[in-house]
Design a protein around this motif. Sequence first.
Motif, PDB file in Angstrom:
ATOM      1  N   ALA A  33       0.831  -1.208   0.000  1.00 53.36           N
ATOM      2  CA  ALA A  33       0.000   0.000   0.000  1.00 53.36           C
ATOM      3  C   ALA A  33       0.865   1.256   0.000  1.00 53.36           C
ATOM      4  O   ALA A  33       0.502   2.266  -0.607  1.00 53.36           O
ATOM      5  CB  ALA A  33      -0.934   0.001   1.212  1.00 53.36           C
ATOM      6  N   ASN A  34       2.017   1.182   0.640  1.00 59.19           N
ATOM      7  CA  ASN A  34       2.950   2.308   0.691  1.00 59.19           C
ATOM      8  C   ASN A  34       3.932   2.313  -0.478  1.00 59.19           C
ATOM      9  O   ASN A  34       4.829   3.160  -0.523  1.00 59.19           O
ATOM     10  CB  ASN A  34       3.722   2.295   2.012  1.00 59.19           C
ATOM     11  N   GLN A  35       3.778   1.354  -1.397  1.00 56.42           N
ATOM     12  CA  GLN A  35       4.611   1.239  -2.596  1.00 56.42           C
ATOM     13  C   GLN A  35       6.102   1.151  -2.276  1.00 56.42           C
ATOM     14  O   GLN A  35       6.938   1.767  -2.946  1.00 56.42           O
ATOM     15  CB  GLN A  35       4.325   2.397  -3.555  1.00 56.42           C
ATOM     16  N   CYS A  36       6.438   0.362  -1.265  1.00 58.42           N
ATOM     17  CA  CYS A  36       7.839   0.198  -0.874  1.00 58.42           C
ATOM     18  C   CYS A  36       8.398  -1.082  -1.493  1.00 58.42           C
ATOM     19  O   CYS A  36       8.128  -2.185  -1.012  1.00 58.42           O
ATOM     20  CB  CYS A  36       7.973   0.152   0.640  1.00 58.42           C
ATOM     21  N   LEU A  37       9.168  -0.921  -2.537  1.00 57.76           N
ATOM     22  CA  LEU A  37       9.754  -2.067  -3.231  1.00 57.76           C
ATOM     23  C   LEU A  37      10.589  -2.929  -2.292  1.00 57.76           C
ATOM     24  O   LEU A  37      10.434  -4.152  -2.256  1.00 57.76           O
ATOM     25  CB  LEU A  37      10.615  -1.583  -4.404  1.00 57.76           C
ATOM     26  N   TYR A  38      11.484  -2.303  -1.529  1.00 59.61           N
ATOM     27  CA  TYR A  38      12.372  -3.083  -0.663  1.00 59.61           C
ATOM     28  C   TYR A  38      11.570  -3.977   0.281  1.00 59.61           C
ATOM     29  O   TYR A  38      11.811  -5.185   0.362  1.00 59.61           O
ATOM     30  CB  TYR A  38      13.310  -2.180   0.159  1.00 59.61           C
ATOM     31  N   CYS A  39      10.626  -3.409   1.002  1.00 56.86           N
ATOM     32  CA  CYS A  39       9.920  -4.179   2.031  1.00 56.86           C
ATOM     33  C   CYS A  39       8.977  -5.224   1.442  1.00 56.86           C
ATOM     34  O   CYS A  39       8.832  -6.302   2.008  1.00 56.86           O
ATOM     35  CB  CYS A  39       9.181  -3.245   2.980  1.00 56.86           C
ATOM     36  N   VAL A  40       8.349  -4.924   0.312  1.00 58.72           N
ATOM     37  CA  VAL A  40       7.485  -5.923  -0.320  1.00 58.72           C
ATOM     38  C   VAL A  40       8.318  -7.135  -0.739  1.00 58.72           C
ATOM     39  O   VAL A  40       7.945  -8.280  -0.481  1.00 58.72           O
ATOM     40  CB  VAL A  40       6.723  -5.339  -1.533  1.00 58.72           C
ATOM     41  N   VAL A  41       9.460  -6.898  -1.361  1.00 54.44           N
ATOM     42  CA  VAL A  41      10.289  -8.000  -1.842  1.00 54.44           C
ATOM     43  C   VAL A  41      10.915  -8.768  -0.673  1.00 54.44           C
ATOM     44  O   VAL A  41      10.833  -9.996  -0.605  1.00 54.44           O
ATOM     45  CB  VAL A  41      11.363  -7.490  -2.828  1.00 54.44           C
ATOM     46  N   ALA A  42      11.515  -8.048   0.276  1.00 56.52           N
ATOM     47  CA  ALA A  42      12.208  -8.705   1.389  1.00 56.52           C
ATOM     48  C   ALA A  42      11.236  -9.433   2.319  1.00 56.52           C
ATOM     49  O   ALA A  42      11.439 -10.605   2.660  1.00 56.52           O
ATOM     50  CB  ALA A  42      13.029  -7.680   2.174  1.00 56.52           C
ATOM     51  N   HIS A  43      10.178  -8.762   2.721  1.00 52.60           N
ATOM     52  CA  HIS A  43       9.235  -9.387   3.659  1.00 52.60           C
ATOM     53  C   HIS A  43       8.300 -10.353   2.950  1.00 52.60           C
ATOM     54  O   HIS A  43       7.812 -11.306   3.559  1.00 52.60           O
ATOM     55  CB  HIS A  43       8.501  -8.322   4.471  1.00 52.60           C
ATOM     56  N   GLY A  44       8.083 -10.147   1.669  1.00 53.58           N
ATOM     57  CA  GLY A  44       7.348 -11.137   0.882  1.00 53.58           C
ATOM     58  C   GLY A  44       8.092 -12.462   0.848  1.00 53.58           C
ATOM     59  O   GLY A  44       7.480 -13.537   0.923  1.00 53.58           O
ATOM     60  N   ALA A  45       9.415 -12.399   0.763  1.00 47.85           N
ATOM     61  CA  ALA A  45      10.226 -13.624   0.792  1.00 47.85           C
ATOM     62  C   ALA A  45      10.041 -14.359   2.117  1.00 47.85           C
ATOM     63  O   ALA A  45       9.840 -15.578   2.146  1.00 47.85           O
ATOM     64  CB  ALA A  45      11.702 -13.283   0.569  1.00 47.85           C
ATOM     65  N   LEU A  46      10.078 -13.611   3.218  1.00 47.92           N
ATOM     66  CA  LEU A  46       9.884 -14.238   4.531  1.00 47.92           C
ATOM     67  C   LEU A  46       8.470 -14.779   4.679  1.00 47.92           C
ATOM     68  O   LEU A  46       8.266 -15.852   5.255  1.00 47.92           O
ATOM     69  CB  LEU A  46      10.203 -13.231   5.640  1.00 47.92           C
ATOM     70  N   LEU A  47       7.498 -14.064   4.140  1.00 53.26           N
ATOM     71  CA  LEU A  47       6.113 -14.541   4.175  1.00 53.26           C
ATOM     72  C   LEU A  47       5.992 -15.882   3.459  1.00 53.26           C
ATOM     73  O   LEU A  47       5.357 -16.813   3.979  1.00 53.26           O
ATOM     74  CB  LEU A  47       5.187 -13.501   3.542  1.00 53.26           C
ATOM     75  N   ARG A  48       6.574 -15.995   2.277  1.00 57.43           N
ATOM     76  CA  ARG A  48       6.515 -17.273   1.539  1.00 57.43           C
ATOM     77  C   ARG A  48       7.121 -18.407   2.360  1.00 57.43           C
ATOM     78  O   ARG A  48       6.583 -19.517   2.402  1.00 57.43           O
ATOM     79  CB  ARG A  48       7.260 -17.154   0.204  1.00 57.43           C
ATOM     80  N   ILE A  49       8.235 -18.117   3.016  1.00 56.25           N
ATOM     81  CA  ILE A  49       8.925 -19.146   3.803  1.00 56.25           C
ATOM     82  C   ILE A  49       8.088 -19.551   5.014  1.00 56.25           C
ATOM     83  O   ILE A  49       7.854 -20.735   5.258  1.00 56.25           O
ATOM     84  CB  ILE A  49      10.318 -18.655   4.219  1.00 56.25           C
ATOM     85  N   TYR A  50       7.619 -18.577   5.790  1.00 56.61           N
ATOM     86  CA  TYR A  50       6.877 -18.895   7.010  1.00 56.61           C
ATOM     87  C   TYR A  50       5.531 -19.556   6.731  1.00 56.61           C
ATOM     88  O   TYR A  50       5.106 -20.442   7.470  1.00 56.61           O
ATOM     89  CB  TYR A  50       6.664 -17.654   7.876  1.00 56.61           C
ATOM     90  N   GLU A  51       4.863 -19.136   5.686  1.00 61.30           N
ATOM     91  CA  GLU A  51       3.561 -19.713   5.354  1.00 61.30           C
ATOM     92  C   GLU A  51       3.680 -20.980   4.501  1.00 61.30           C
ATOM     93  O   GLU A  51       2.698 -21.672   4.292  1.00 61.30           O
ATOM     94  CB  GLU A  51       2.683 -18.680   4.635  1.00 61.30           C
ATOM     95  N   LYS A  52       4.884 -21.238   3.990  1.00 63.41           N
ATOM     96  CA  LYS A  52       5.133 -22.404   3.128  1.00 63.41           C
ATOM     97  C   LYS A  52       4.195 -22.400   1.913  1.00 63.41           C
ATOM     98  O   LYS A  52       3.663 -23.421   1.505  1.00 63.41           O
ATOM     99  CB  LYS A  52       5.015 -23.704   3.914  1.00 63.41           C
TER     100      LYS A  52
END
Length: 194
Positions: free
Chosen positions: A78-97
Amino acid sequence: MSTRYPLPDLDQLPEDIQAKILEVQQKAGFVPNVFLALARRPAEWRAFFAYHDALMLKEDGNLSKGDREMIVTATSAANQCLYCVVAHGALLRIYEKKPLVADQVAINWRKADIAPRQHAMLEFAMKVCQRSHEIDDADFAALAAHGFTDEDAWDIAAIAAFFGLSNRLASFSGMQPNAEFYLMGRQPRPKQPA
């Protein structure tokens, strides 16, 4: 776009910051750019990561690590932050499998393949992110209907608010996501040699 502020050399940083960055590097296999980008101001680095860890590594409450990363991914989008979407999206994929979940949450969390309780959680987080002045008792009641306490609501709000700060620091400074983040959690991790 490249970063506006050059990343400092690790060996030029205070020892406590060096130690934390090396610990992260050992665990992740690389140094996420945020650790070096913010280290140019050591006092702010320490405060930032102390609050980050208090929110994201907290063990009590009803939010899983995946829930926390989902909040970050949705609000950062929503805040259009490329860094955080990519970095935390990676962690989200890992934690949620779930290799697809981060993209779904970042593009349109309302249509993402997530649990109803996570929809309620993101509804609250997004309202904090975009219209916190409108939060009222009905918003807390909607969370409670899914088993979230008032303390959980605080956690959801604090994560959304903290990453609003993080998003703005990353965006204005031109912080770029590490290439490693793009593939994390999309494919099985290669086995490490014994």
